[in-house]
Scaffold this motif. Structure first.
Motif, short mmCIF file in Angstrom:
data_model
loop_
_atom_site.label_atom_id
_atom_site.label_comp_id
_atom_site.label_asym_id
_atom_site.label_seq_id
_atom_site.Cartn_x
_atom_site.Cartn_y
_atom_site.Cartn_z
N VAL A 1 0.87 -1.18 0.00
CA VAL A 1 0.00 0.00 0.00
C VAL A 1 0.90 1.23 0.00
O VAL A 1 1.66 1.45 0.95
N TRP B 1 -6.74 5.09 -8.05
CA TRP B 1 -8.06 5.14 -7.43
C TRP B 1 -9.12 5.60 -8.41
O TRP B 1 -10.30 5.27 -8.28
N ASN C 1 -9.75 0.63 -5.88
CA ASN C 1 -9.11 1.16 -4.68
C ASN C 1 -9.95 2.24 -4.01
O ASN C 1 -9.93 2.39 -2.79
N TRP D 1 -6.45 -4.01 -1.43
CA TRP D 1 -5.81 -2.90 -2.14
C TRP D 1 -4.93 -3.40 -3.28
O TRP D 1 -4.21 -4.38 -3.13
N LYS D 2 -5.00 -2.72 -4.43
CA LYS D 2 -4.20 -3.08 -5.60
C LYS D 2 -3.14 -2.02 -5.81
O LYS D 2 -3.43 -0.90 -6.22
N ARG E 1 -12.18 0.55 -1.77
CA ARG E 1 -11.51 0.12 -0.53
C ARG E 1 -11.53 1.26 0.49
O ARG E 1 -11.71 1.02 1.69
#
Length: 428
Positions: free
Chosen positions: A121, A242, A307, A236-237, A310
């Motif tokens: 992250v 985002w 994201n 999370w990627k 998330r």
């Protein structure tokens, strides 16, 4: 004689004070209903596995009864739901905060590079969460969590939720042996540098500094690691953005708005969605994305990827998520000049008006009833789109005065249709 008069006066004063104390005590004394409920609550916590010793430490013989709890007032009016996106974001992402965030990021990037590599992250997002949540650890909250969560668990609109968080606070005290004096946080129970809810702490908090207690209050090492771990577990990627602010084509169909509706980026490009200001949409065509309009068709539009969703799990507010990712973008790009979001002139619903819409919707449908809480959450937005379709209004999911007026003038037989008014007789 003077001594006797003085003695009588002192006795009279004591009686007055005693009487005043009794009156005060009676006025704040908890009702029997509260006492019974609290005993049942403690019993329920013991059944769930909380030790009697922890319950005794948490309550110390106190009932924490308040006639008009401050925390309940906060719960009824949350800032994320009563401000426009521009007003909300500009409060949290200003020039000073951007500058401070960049300074903190420079330090975190050196100290926690291994953590970033371990959890994948990026630290600019961690820094952004830290800034938005507690102003980099300066405002962790001073509410007594046992007091707050006990009151929020009693006959509140989200009693079940807060009772579960109370259980998790007691669970933290049980397993860490931390005293209730350490259990301080926000009015809603959020704790530490990143304002973890107690349930989030029990699921994701990490002991990074090796003292065997995940200390998200005073150990920045543990707090950063816990935030990284939480976002990783949420999915999370690292290599995916985002999203971005976009411009929509004039022919855009507003029924396609909402995080529940996803299309490939390539499909959004085909219908004319471009980056804000007319720039190119530089995302891979195969990525899944949604279009959101937090303030309706008159406000800013955003194309958001996984994201962003998330971030929404961390806090279920579009405005909150936009503030976090906006600050993260400023942190990552030191050359990006801060510009406030432009504030559009538009009608902003208050809680009572949104509740009126929720009640109206519930009368129109048999299933999928809404909570009549006056909050503009995702389910309420979908309900508004349903009503907008029936009223033949643009389906952007944002309640404006036109929808409100149509609801107020709704006719059970004719629906939203406004009847033709009879012509006035001509004067002779």
């Amino acid at each position: 004689m003077k001594k006797i008069c003085s003695l009588i006066f002192s006795l009279f004063l004591c009686l007055c004070v005693s009487s005043a104390y009794s009156a005060t005590k009676t006025s704040v004394e908890e009702p029997k209903e509260w006492t019974t409920w609290l005993e049942n609550l403690k019993r329920e916590m013991r059944v769930k596995g909380i030790s009697q010793n922890t319950i005794d430490k948490a309550y110390k013989g106190k009932s924490y009864y308040h006639k008009a709890p401050e925390v309940v007032k906060y719960d009824k009016k949350q800032i994320e739901f009563v401000l426009t996106t521009a007003n909300y974001v500009n409060r949290l992402v200003n020039k000073q905060r951007v500058q401070e965030a960049r300074k903190h990021y420079a330090v975190l990037k050196k100290k926690y590079k291994k953590l970033e590599e371990q959890y994948n992250v990026p630290l600019n997002y961690i820094t952004a969460f830290w800034g938005v949540e507690t102003n980099f650890g300066q405002n962790k909250g001073k509410f007594h969590l046992i007091d707050s969560l006990t009151n929020l668990s009693y006959k509140n609109r989200r009693s079940k939720f807060f009772k579960n968080e109370l259980y998790n606070v007691l669970k933290i005290m049980d397993k860490t042996n931390l005293g209730e004096d350490k259990m301080l946080g926000s009015w809603a129970g959020a704790m530490g540098h990143f304002q973890f809810m107690p349930s989030t702490y029990n699921s994701y908090a990490v002991d990074y500094d090796g003292d065997k207690i995940p200390d998200i209050w005073n150990s920045l090492d543990d707090a950063i690691a816990s935030a990284e771990n939480y976002l990783t577990k949420l999915g999370w990627k690292k290599t995916e953005p985002w999203g971005m602010r976009v411009d929509l084509p004039w022919s855009f169909d507003f029924k396609d708005v909402g995080r529940q509706i996803t299309k490939n980026v390539g499909d959004w490009k085909k219908i004319g969605v471009v980056a804000y200001g007319g720039g190119k949409l530089n995302f891979d065509d195969d990525l899944k994305a949604s279009i959101i309009l937090p303030d309706g068709r008159k406000g800013p539009a955003y194309l958001v990827l996984s994201n962003f969703k998330r971030v929404m799990i961390w806090n279920h507010s579009d405005n909150y998520a936009i503030a976090v990712v906006t600050l993260a973008d400023y942190i990552a790009d030191e050359n990006k000049k801060w510009n406030p979001l432009e504030v559009a002139e538009q009608y902003v619903m208050n809680n009572e008006e949104i509740e009126l819409i929720q009640k109206f919707y519930n009368k129109q449908v048999k299933d999928n009833k809404l909570k009549e809480d006056g909050k503009l959450g995702p389910k309420t937005r979908e309900a508004i789109k349903f009503l907008q379709k029936k009223a033949k209004l643009p389906q952007d999911g944002y309640p404006d005065y036109r929808l409100l007026n149509k609801i107020k003038n709704y006719d059970a037989k004719m629906g939203f249709t406004v009847p033709v008014q009879p012509r006035k007789a001509k004067r002779k």
